[in-house]
Design an enzyme around this catalytic site. Structure first.
Site, PDB file in Angstrom:
ATOM      1  N   ASP A 240       0.809  -1.223   0.000  1.00  0.00           N
ATOM      2  CA  ASP A 240       0.000   0.000   0.000  1.00  0.00           C
ATOM      3  C   ASP A 240       0.843   1.274   0.000  1.00  0.00           C
ATOM      4  O   ASP A 240       0.439   2.297   0.551  1.00  0.00           O
ATOM      5  CB  ASP A 240      -0.970   0.019   1.204  1.00  0.00           C
ATOM      6  CG  ASP A 240      -1.880  -1.201   1.210  1.00  0.00           C
ATOM      7  OD1 ASP A 240      -2.256  -1.661   0.119  1.00  0.00           O
ATOM      8  OD2 ASP A 240      -2.209  -1.686   2.310  1.00  0.00           O
TER       9      ASP A 240
ATOM     10  N   LYS B 299       1.837   1.994  -5.109  1.00  0.00           N
ATOM     11  CA  LYS B 299       2.382   1.394  -6.351  1.00  0.00           C
ATOM     12  C   LYS B 299       1.467   1.683  -7.542  1.00  0.00           C
ATOM     13  O   LYS B 299       1.927   2.017  -8.623  1.00  0.00           O
ATOM     14  CB  LYS B 299       2.537  -0.133  -6.179  1.00  0.00           C
ATOM     15  CG  LYS B 299       3.543  -0.516  -5.097  1.00  0.00           C
ATOM     16  CD  LYS B 299       3.594  -2.014  -4.888  1.00  0.00           C
ATOM     17  CE  LYS B 299       2.356  -2.587  -4.260  1.00  0.00           C
ATOM     18  NZ  LYS B 299       2.086  -2.153  -2.869  1.00  0.00           N
TER      19      LYS B 299
ATOM     20  N   GLY C  33      -4.498  -4.372  -3.822  1.00  0.00           N
ATOM     21  CA  GLY C  33      -5.499  -3.351  -4.117  1.00  0.00           C
ATOM     22  C   GLY C  33      -4.734  -2.107  -4.517  1.00  0.00           C
ATOM     23  O   GLY C  33      -4.080  -1.493  -3.676  1.00  0.00           O
ATOM     24  N   HIS C  34      -4.733  -1.791  -5.789  1.00  0.00           N
ATOM     25  CA  HIS C  34      -3.947  -0.669  -6.293  1.00  0.00           C
ATOM     26  C   HIS C  34      -4.896   0.438  -6.754  1.00  0.00           C
ATOM     27  O   HIS C  34      -5.747   0.216  -7.606  1.00  0.00           O
ATOM     28  CB  HIS C  34      -3.046  -1.139  -7.447  1.00  0.00           C
ATOM     29  CG  HIS C  34      -2.012  -2.135  -7.001  1.00  0.00           C
ATOM     30  ND1 HIS C  34      -1.099  -2.724  -7.853  1.00  0.00           N
ATOM     31  CD2 HIS C  34      -1.744  -2.657  -5.772  1.00  0.00           C
ATOM     32  CE1 HIS C  34      -0.323  -3.550  -7.154  1.00  0.00           C
ATOM     33  NE2 HIS C  34      -0.700  -3.526  -5.895  1.00  0.00           N
TER      34      HIS C  34
ATOM     35  N   ARG D  97       2.281 -29.181  -6.429  1.00  0.00           N
ATOM     36  CA  ARG D  97       2.118 -29.778  -7.763  1.00  0.00           C
ATOM     37  C   ARG D  97       0.756 -30.415  -7.983  1.00  0.00           C
ATOM     38  O   ARG D  97       0.613 -31.363  -8.735  1.00  0.00           O
ATOM     39  CB  ARG D  97       3.248 -30.790  -8.042  1.00  0.00           C
ATOM     40  CG  ARG D  97       4.595 -30.108  -8.112  1.00  0.00           C
ATOM     41  CD  ARG D  97       5.720 -31.046  -8.016  1.00  0.00           C
ATOM     42  NE  ARG D  97       5.796 -31.647  -6.689  1.00  0.00           N
ATOM     43  CZ  ARG D  97       6.811 -32.374  -6.264  1.00  0.00           C
ATOM     44  NH1 ARG D  97       7.829 -32.600  -7.058  1.00  0.00           N
ATOM     45  NH2 ARG D  97       6.813 -32.874  -5.062  1.00  0.00           N
TER      46      ARG D  97
ATOM     47  N   GLN E  12       1.994  -6.144  -3.094  1.00  0.00           N
ATOM     48  CA  GLN E  12       2.451  -6.216  -1.699  1.00  0.00           C
ATOM     49  C   GLN E  12       3.751  -5.415  -1.524  1.00  0.00           C
ATOM     50  O   GLN E  12       3.951  -4.460  -2.254  1.00  0.00           O
ATOM     51  CB  GLN E  12       2.635  -7.675  -1.246  1.00  0.00           C
ATOM     52  CG  GLN E  12       1.317  -8.456  -1.086  1.00  0.00           C
ATOM     53  CD  GLN E  12       0.755  -9.014  -2.384  1.00  0.00           C
ATOM     54  OE1 GLN E  12       1.452  -9.696  -3.106  1.00  0.00           O
ATOM     55  NE2 GLN E  12      -0.492  -8.738  -2.666  1.00  0.00           N
TER      56      GLN E  12
ATOM     57  N   VAL F 167      -8.627  -3.519  -0.304  1.00  0.00           N
ATOM     58  CA  VAL F 167      -9.272  -4.810  -0.551  1.00  0.00           C
ATOM     59  C   VAL F 167     -10.258  -5.142   0.559  1.00  0.00           C
ATOM     60  O   VAL F 167     -11.392  -5.537   0.307  1.00  0.00           O
ATOM     61  CB  VAL F 167      -8.203  -5.927  -0.658  1.00  0.00           C
ATOM     62  CG1 VAL F 167      -8.837  -7.300  -0.781  1.00  0.00           C
ATOM     63  CG2 VAL F 167      -7.300  -5.677  -1.852  1.00  0.00           C
TER      64      VAL F 167
ATOM     65  N   SER G  19     -10.968  -3.120   3.450  1.00  0.00           N
ATOM     66  CA  SER G  19     -11.427  -1.937   4.210  1.00  0.00           C
ATOM     67  C   SER G  19     -10.938  -1.928   5.657  1.00  0.00           C
ATOM     68  O   SER G  19     -11.437  -1.154   6.473  1.00  0.00           O
ATOM     69  CB  SER G  19     -12.961  -1.833   4.221  1.00  0.00           C
ATOM     70  OG  SER G  19     -13.440  -1.869   2.928  1.00  0.00           O
TER      71      SER G  19
END
Ligand code: GDP
Ligand code: IMO
Ligand code: MG
Length: 430
Positions: free
Chosen positions: A13, A16, A40-41, A144, A224, A300, A302
């Site tokens: 946050d 970015k 969340g950007h 996998r 992140q 994302v 709140s």
């Protein structure tokens, strides 16, 4: 040709989204390489706010190609919702401007539920995840047994892959007394949306190679922050991917020699959302003021973000770990009203001076920050676009910060708006 990786240098946050959007004017391609819709950007363009979770921040600009790399974990329903949401704001999203790696791993409903179950069961020991299923999905990738975008192409193959992954999950679910997931129902749901996802799917490594040959400028958009990196962050209070810049190569298949510059996005103070150590956290009026002025609520979830002073020791460390060449300093304007501003320059651990964050959580919780204090500027810097227009005390704080972290401040952000940014050194032109 110049390809830039943008990463968060703190706990996420940092701004970015704003900086990637601002820089993407000069780029041709914007690529997400790790994380998922835990990110969340936020972009603010002429007063309109866009919140992006999985879609790269280049999506809002015309004539740019957005790419979701193999390192990203994709909840296909969340992605389709996000595409619809952004389209409803007048943004074009189609197969001309969005590519998704066919090798990206899917987040399925049992991943989200497992994230919830674990967090609820952990009580006070919870990580404070975004509960989006990120951790369980990456576990299945490494184990996998994951389902990838390409698996949606054939019903027979999807059936076999679901069999494998459900064998694992249903055994755990039975043990926990939870209802088991029915393969056929899940398969039906996935096949219903498969064409909508598959139309974007491509061998991303191959397309990036083509872009490189065409001398396109690529911007890799990290999610992140380095302190949430699964190897280098405040483990176990981290996310489940590598957030460091070098993962831009692994998470897309472009090779490390495609990265020419690493830009670290750095908030002028510190925030963290979720649990875990935070040496410079302020649980007082100043912390509240930073939160209120900085509107520090999760994009994302709140959730209220925890706030504290700028931690120079931490940022100096993440700069080294991620190979950051320059930083974009964001949210300077949030500090405008403060009488004095502090910067952590060392820690005290049981009476000993320490110049880096100790590796164990036990020590990380114990350390006490040692601060250097700067006079505030008590003038508005909101919307300032030139270095000369900043008050002297703000400049002094920035110069001291730059000196301490041993890295150049290449831009400064003074409001959420795209163009309220001071450019000092253009990373595309270095
Ligand atoms: P990201 O996850 O790193 O993209 O950051 P987020 O979007 O989650 O959070 C950053 C918040 O700060 C958003 O609400 C941005 O609109 C806002 N923001 C970004 N840069 C600035 C700035 O320079 N000043 C102020 N006041 N807000 C900013
Ligand atoms: P952007 O890209 C801030 C945090 C969560 C939690 C930890 C693990 O917007 O900067 P997860 O759901 O990933 O398993 O949660 O990581 N976290 C973030 N904090 N910004 C983010 O993304 C984050 N993504 C995850 O709060 O502490
Ligand atoms: Mg965010």
């Amino acid at each position: 040709m110049k390809n830039i990786v943008v990463v968060g240098s703190q706990w996420g946050d940092e701004g970015k989204g704003k900086i990637v959007d601002w820089l993407s004017e000069q780029a041709d391609i914007v690529i997400r390489f790790q994380g998922g819709h835990n990110a969340g950007h936020t972009l603010v363009i002429d007063g309109i706010t866009y919140k992006l979770r999985l879609l790269p921040s280049g999506i809002v600009r015309k004539n740019k190609i957005s790419v979701i790399g193999n390192g990203v974990v994709i909840d296909p329903w969340a992605l389709l919702d996000e595409i619809e949401e952004i389209k409803s704001k007048g943004i074009k999203v189609d197969t001309d401007n969005l590519l998704i790696s066919e090798s990206a791993n899917l987040i399925l409903p049992f991943h989200r539920e497992m994230d919830e179950i674990r967090e609820d069961a952990a009580g006070t020991k919870k990580i404070g995840t975004t509960r989006r299923g990120i951790g369980p999905a990456y576990e299945d990738k490494i184990g996998r047994r994951s389902i990838r975008v390409m698996d949606l192409r054939s019903e027979k193959n999807l059936d076999q892959r679901l069999e494998t992954v459900l064998l694992h999950h249903n055994a755990i679910r039975k043990g926990l007394g939870k209802k088991i997931f029915k393969k056929d129902l899940l398969k039906k749901d996935l096949l219903k949306i498969a064409p909508e996802i598959l139309k974007f799917s491509q061998p991303v490594w191959f397309r990036i190679n083509e872009f490189k040959r065409q001398k396109k400028k690529i911007l890799f958009e990290g999610a992140q922050g380095i302190l949430l990196d699964v190897d280098h962050g405040t483990y176990p209070f981290v996310t489940s991917s590598n957030t460091v810049a070098s993962n831009a190569a692994t998470g897309t298949g472009c090779g490390p020699n495609s990265i020419n510059y690493v830009l670290g996005i750095t908030k002028a103070y510190t925030t963290r959302v979720g649990e875990g150590p935070f040496p410079t956290e302020l649980k007082d009026n100043i912390g509240e003021l930073l939160g209120a002025r900085g509107k520090e609520f999760g994009t994302v979830t709140s959730r209220k973000r925890r706030c504290g002073w700028f931690d120079g020791v931490l940022v100096r460390q993440t700069i080294k770990i991620s190979g950051i060449d320059g930083i974009a300093l964001t949210k300077l304007d949030v500090l405008d009203e403060l009488d004095e501003i502090k910067m952590c320059v060392q820690y005290d651990l049981d009476g000993k001076k320490v110049n880096y964050l100790p590796a164990s959580v036990e020590d990380q919780i114990k350390i006490k920050p040692i601060y250097k204090t700067f006079p505030g500027w008590k003038t508005s810097t909101k919307g300032v676009k030139n270095m000369e227009d900043l008050p002297d005390n703000a400049k002094n704080y920035i110069f001291a910060l730059e000196d301490f972290i041993e890295t150049k401040v290449s831009s400064i952000s003074t409001s959420p708006e795209r163009d309220d940014t001071i450019l000092i050194e253009n990373p595309f032109e270095i």
